[in-house]
Scaffold this motif. Structure first.
Motif, PDB file in Angstrom:
ATOM      1  N   GLU A 188     -19.612   6.174 -13.914  1.00  0.00           N
ATOM      2  CA  GLU A 188     -19.230   7.581 -13.923  1.00  0.00           C
ATOM      3  C   GLU A 188     -18.277   7.831 -15.078  1.00  0.00           C
ATOM      4  O   GLU A 188     -17.686   6.902 -15.629  1.00  0.00           O
ATOM      5  CB  GLU A 188     -18.567   7.986 -12.604  1.00  0.00           C
ATOM      6  N   THR A 220     -16.280  15.407 -13.266  1.00  0.00           N
ATOM      7  CA  THR A 220     -16.678  14.014 -13.100  1.00  0.00           C
ATOM      8  C   THR A 220     -18.186  13.931 -13.000  1.00  0.00           C
ATOM      9  O   THR A 220     -18.804  14.620 -12.188  1.00  0.00           O
ATOM     10  CB  THR A 220     -16.060  13.399 -11.828  1.00  0.00           C
ATOM     11  N   HIS A 242     -21.539  11.819 -12.123  1.00  0.00           N
ATOM     12  CA  HIS A 242     -22.008  10.709 -11.307  1.00  0.00           C
ATOM     13  C   HIS A 242     -23.514  10.546 -11.505  1.00  0.00           C
ATOM     14  O   HIS A 242     -24.301  10.973 -10.653  1.00  0.00           O
ATOM     15  CB  HIS A 242     -21.709  10.950  -9.822  1.00  0.00           C
ATOM     16  N   ASN A 264     -25.367   3.744 -14.754  1.00  0.00           N
ATOM     17  CA  ASN A 264     -24.651   3.916 -16.015  1.00  0.00           C
ATOM     18  C   ASN A 264     -25.588   4.092 -17.209  1.00  0.00           C
ATOM     19  O   ASN A 264     -25.138   4.386 -18.322  1.00  0.00           O
ATOM     20  CB  ASN A 264     -23.729   2.728 -16.260  1.00  0.00           C
TER      21      ASN A 264
END
Length: 459
Positions: free
Chosen positions: A387, A394, A396, A400
């Motif tokens: 994240e 933020t 999410h 990744n």
């Protein structure tokens, strides 16, 4: 007296015309092997429980070793100027390489991923070995002012064949997945790829080889060619292409992991994603070829190179399959022009006698960039967090990997902004203002005809 009606005699093709037609058919058969074979190698590696590092090596190492095969091919070409024989040798070896690609990983599953990597390295080495003699041979047959049209036509057929193979492969894998026997689907796909490459070799045997011109010797001298034989513009172009390959391959090998592992797509959904990219190529290649011939390859590279940085960033927006299909369709349309521009710029910027050397050198630099990018991407996939926080926002993502894709896009943007304007068009082409050229782009030109008043005001 009997009067016979005149009968129109069928036109006879020249050897050059027959060769060009055979070259297009060869491309179609190669694309069947690409769409139904090469595009599923990473998925096969995942079936063999390959790690992200192994996926990166599978993408990078064959290309790097392949460039050594190209350099070796050029050196042989200087002493054995029978280009057609060299092409047939490489194509035959690539056809036979499909046997160990399928057999060894299944016979020794504990080391299946590593055996797959080794066999794919051999496969790409044979394929790359054919590149310098094939490029030299085919460009001697094609009129320089018709290269964009010819290679676009060939690429369009390849896009259709690849699309069909992708869809057929996805259906086979989906059926195999339902029966818990995905390896059967891969076996059928790779067998079909071997047969297709065999047909490609047959069409390559029908090429007529023109008399080869004397070629620049490259023994110990690729550096000599780069310093003394290449123009400043060509050296700057090589720098741009090599760095762009580094940036692109940071993301390229890991889309399959993102689709199959992180988003849990079925093989059929993954095939649909791949096929949308191929469809984008097919619908735009003819237009890119026309723009390339009329306005030059640098214009094509400038336009597409300005869009390519933003494509991987879109994977941060949504994980919905319809959205991702649209993104890859756009990517296929843009990459069709970029790839055509990269290929044809080399043909135009290098003298005829230096063309095998120039092509091999360009492919070597691109492959080194390919290897470095894939290895850098493998490392980033292990260190980039899942994240990211920007102020109070933020993100999410599903994993990744979309963040790795975003890094790739940012680096592409830096390379494009810094290097696209450093080299010039090597051919005399028609000049056009950038604003007008936008209305000539594939997918946009049809809209321009529907909005003539708006187009006139913008021009």
């Amino acid at each position: 007296m009997t009067v016979s009606n005149p009968v129109e005699q069928p036109s006879r093709e020249t050897p050059q015309e027959r060769s060009l037609r055979a070259g297009i058919r060869d491309g179609g058969c190669q694309a069947l092997a690409l769409g139904g074979g090469e595009n599923y190698l990473s998925a096969f590696a995942l079936l063999l429980h390959a790690t992200p590092l192994q996926i990166g090596i599978l993408s990078a190492l064959p290309q790097l070793v392949g460039t050594w095969a190209q350099l070796f091919s050029v050196k042989i070409l200087n002493r054995f100027p029978h280009r057609k024989a060299l092409v047939l040798f490489g194509a035959t070896g690539q056809t036979l390489s499909w046997i160990p690609i399928l057999a060894l990983p299944l016979l020794i599953p504990d080391y299946g991923a590593w055996f797959l990597i080794g066999c794919v390295v051999l496969y790409f080495a044979f394929g790359h070995f054919t590149v310098p003699p094939w490029n030299s041979l085919i460009t001697d047959l094609v009129d320089p002012n018709q290269r964009g049209i010819y290679f676009a036509r060939r690429s369009r057929l390849m896009a259709v064949a690849s699309f069909v193979a992708l869809c057929g492969g996805g259906i086979l894998l989906n059926v195999g997945q339902r029966w818990d026997a995905a390896w059967v689907g891969f076996a059928l796909i790779f067998l079909a790829a071997a047969i297709s490459r065999g047909l490609s070799t047959f069409y390559l045997s029908q090429l007529t080889e023109p008399r080869a011109v004397s070629r620049a010797k490259t023994a110990g001298g690729f550096r000599r060619f780069l310093i003394h034989g290449a123009t400043v513009d060509f050296r700057r172009f090589l720098l741009f292409a090599g760095l762009m390959h580094v940036c692109v391959l940071i993301a390229g090998p890991f889309f399959v992991i993102y689709m199959l592992r992180d988003l849990h797509f079925t093989y059929l959904q993954y095939a649909a994603w791949l096929a949308m990219g191929t469809l984008g190529q097919f619908l735009t290649l003819k237009h890119w070829g026309r723009i390339s011939d009329q306005y030059g390859n640098r214009q094509v590279l400038t336009l597409t190179g300005s869009i390519i940085p933003f494509l991987p960033m879109l994977y941060l927006v949504s994980t919905a399959l319809p959205f991702l299909l649209c993104v890859n369709f756009l990517g296929g349309a843009v990459w069709a022009g970029f790839s055509l521009g990269l290929q044809n710029y080399v043909f135009d910027a290098v003298r005829q006698e230096d063309r095998p050397t120039g092509v091999a050198l360009a492919n070597t630099i691109n492959a080194v960039g390919w290897f470095l990018g894939a290895m850098l991407g493998s490392w980033l996939a292990t260190v980039v967090p899942d994240e990211v926080r920007v102020a109070s926002l933020t993100l999410h993502p599903a994993s990744n990997l979309p963040l790795v894709f975003c890094v790739s896009g940012l680096l592409r943007l830096i390379v494009s902004a810094g290097l696209l304007r450093t080299f010039r068009e090597p051919r005399a082409v028609e000049r056009i203002a950038p604003r007008r050229l936008v209305w000539e782009l594939p997918l946009i030109k049809p809209l321009a005809h529907l909005l003539p008043a708006r187009r006139t005001r913008l021009e």
